[in-house]
Design a protein around this motif. Structure first.
Motif, mmCIF file in Angstrom:
data_model
loop_
_atom_site.group_PDB
_atom_site.id
_atom_site.type_symbol
_atom_site.label_atom_id
_atom_site.label_comp_id
_atom_site.label_asym_id
_atom_site.label_seq_id
_atom_site.Cartn_x
_atom_site.Cartn_y
_atom_site.Cartn_z
ATOM 1 N N SER A 22 0.820 -1.206 0.000
ATOM 2 C CA SER A 22 0.000 0.000 0.000
ATOM 3 C C SER A 22 0.859 1.263 0.000
ATOM 4 N N THR A 31 2.239 7.082 5.279
ATOM 5 C CA THR A 31 2.117 7.278 6.726
ATOM 6 C C THR A 31 3.476 7.096 7.398
ATOM 7 N N ARG A 32 4.234 6.108 6.935
ATOM 8 C CA ARG A 32 5.582 5.913 7.483
ATOM 9 C C ARG A 32 6.492 7.094 7.132
ATOM 10 N N GLN A 84 -3.033 9.128 5.043
ATOM 11 C CA GLN A 84 -3.939 8.037 5.407
ATOM 12 C C GLN A 84 -5.209 8.585 6.035
ATOM 13 N N ARG A 125 -0.235 3.492 3.116
ATOM 14 C CA ARG A 125 0.428 3.172 4.379
ATOM 15 C C ARG A 125 1.912 3.514 4.349
ATOM 16 N N GLU A 126 2.525 3.412 3.164
ATOM 17 C CA GLU A 126 3.923 3.817 3.034
ATOM 18 C C GLU A 126 4.087 5.299 3.346
#
Length: 393
Positions: A16, A22-23, A35, A19-20
């Protein structure tokens, strides 16, 4: 020698991107507008109901396809809100989020070689879900900036192997709300071509313009529509992972079998809390969502436009797709821009290309921003975006 070969079906997609990012936000200290999870609390009623359920020892498996209390409340909700007759014993399945719901549906119903039409841009899970089920995603490009769904263009991509259409309204990432004319056009095509329509309606209560029309209520569509939704967006509990499926009885039986072996069931105490939320909060709460999100939408859209992004206010959901071309550097694509904005501007979006098929150039100048945040967070984001624009000039 160890055989480290991986399944070929996983080679056509990545992890995703959402989600990447978000990191990326966490590593750079940027505001996470990538996100779609709120930074404000869930309703106290819901939290107290969850705690009560845990204290009352509702801590073991619920019925695999969902706690009876929640299925009954969902049936009442669909009857009251949309006039849909839903049997909680035969038509409703509770899943670990709408994400599992979509995967369980395609794994249960799609055969290898079946085609799944996915309007583009799309939420990033749909293509991989079809691929994991052995089916083939067929993309239906929608033309920006209005992303109108033309039934004639839909018909043009259909083949004898087409069995499914995935329809997301209100839409992530565009914010489009399907019009009645579009919905009736889709329904006509589905009836004539014997399609199953899977409707992702997770943002059904977050609407600013137009109305949310449940496709299953149109003539001849109840028997060929599978409704995916959930409580995570409605009640601001994205981490609870409580998704829902409403489907015809024959399809439900197959979906429940797959769901059982995928996850067994959604968290029991959280299902009980969601049942309380549906019963106690009801229509006044649902209607307040759009009012509260409208203010957030206006703050972010104005902030983006003031900073030089090209965008328009979404009709529903809580995302803005923005063209960053006026702020980009020579040769800078959407991924490079999103990372630079995170590092230098302190705001993290999602690269637009993640919502388009691999190899498409359409999303290369776009980024998606989420506004399911406190108004204060969005004002801060707007100020950071203006500073970023000034420093990039």
């Amino acid at each position: 020698m160890t055989n480290l070969r991986t399944a070929s079906r996983t080679h056509g997609f990545t992890e995703s991107v959402i989600r990447e990012m978000t990191r990326v936000a966490a590593s750079t200290g940027a505001l996470n507008l990538a996100q779609g999870f709120p930074d404000f609390p869930a309703p106290d009623l819901l939290k107290e109901a969850a705690c009560k359920a845990i204290r009352d020892d509702v801590n073991q498996y619920a019925v695999t396809w969902g706690a009876a209390s929640l299925r009954e409340e969902l049936a009442r909700f669909y009857q009251t809100w949309y006039g849909m007759p839903v049997d909680p014993k035969l038509h409703v399945t509770v899943t670990c989020g709408a994400t599992e719901a979509m995967a369980a549906i395609l794994l249960a119903l799609a055969d290898p070689g079946d085609e799944v039409v996915v309007p583009e841009p799309f939420y990033e899970n749909y293509g991989p879900d079809a691929t994991l089920a052995g089916a083939r995603p067929v993309f239906l490009p929608l033309t920006p900036p209005d992303f109108h769904l033309d039934p004639q263009r839909l018909e043009a991509v259909l083949t004898p192997r087409t069995r499914f259409l995935i329809l997301n309204t209100p839409n992530n990432p565009t914010g489009r709300v399907l019009t009645r004319e579009e919905a009736e056009g889709v329904a006509r095509v589905a009836r004539e071509r014997d399609l199953i329509v899977v409707t992702d309606e997770i943002y059904e209560h977050i609407i600013y313009d137009g109305e949310h029309l449940a496709l299953a209520t149109l003539d001849g569509m109840a028997e060929r529509t599978i409704v995916v939704s959930g409580l995570s967006k409605t009640f601001s509990v994205t981490g609870w992972r409580v998704g829902t499926i409403v489907a015809p009885e024959g399809l439900t039986r197959a979906i429940r079998k797959v769901h059982d072996f995928l996850t067994v069931g959604a968290p029991a105490p959280l299902q009980e809390a969601c049942a309380v939320g549906l019963r106690e909060l009801g229509a006044p709460y649902f209607r307040s969502l759009a009012t509260e999100y409208r203010e957030r939408r206006e703050v972010l859209v104005k902030g983006l436009q003031d900073a030089g992004f090209r965008c328009q206010a979404p009709q529903g959901a809580y995302y803005v797709m923005a063209d960053f071309s006026p702020l980009s550097r020579v040769g800078e694509d959407d991924t490079a821009f999103a990372h630079r904005l995170s590092r230098e501007g302190g705001v993290t979006p999602v690269p637009g290309s993640s919502f388009f098929r691999p190899g498409s150039d359409v999303g290369k100048t776009l980024a998606r921003f989420a506004f399911c945040k406190r108004v204060e967070t969005l004002h801060d984001a707007a100020a950071r975006l203006r500073e970023f624009a000034d420093s990039s000039a």
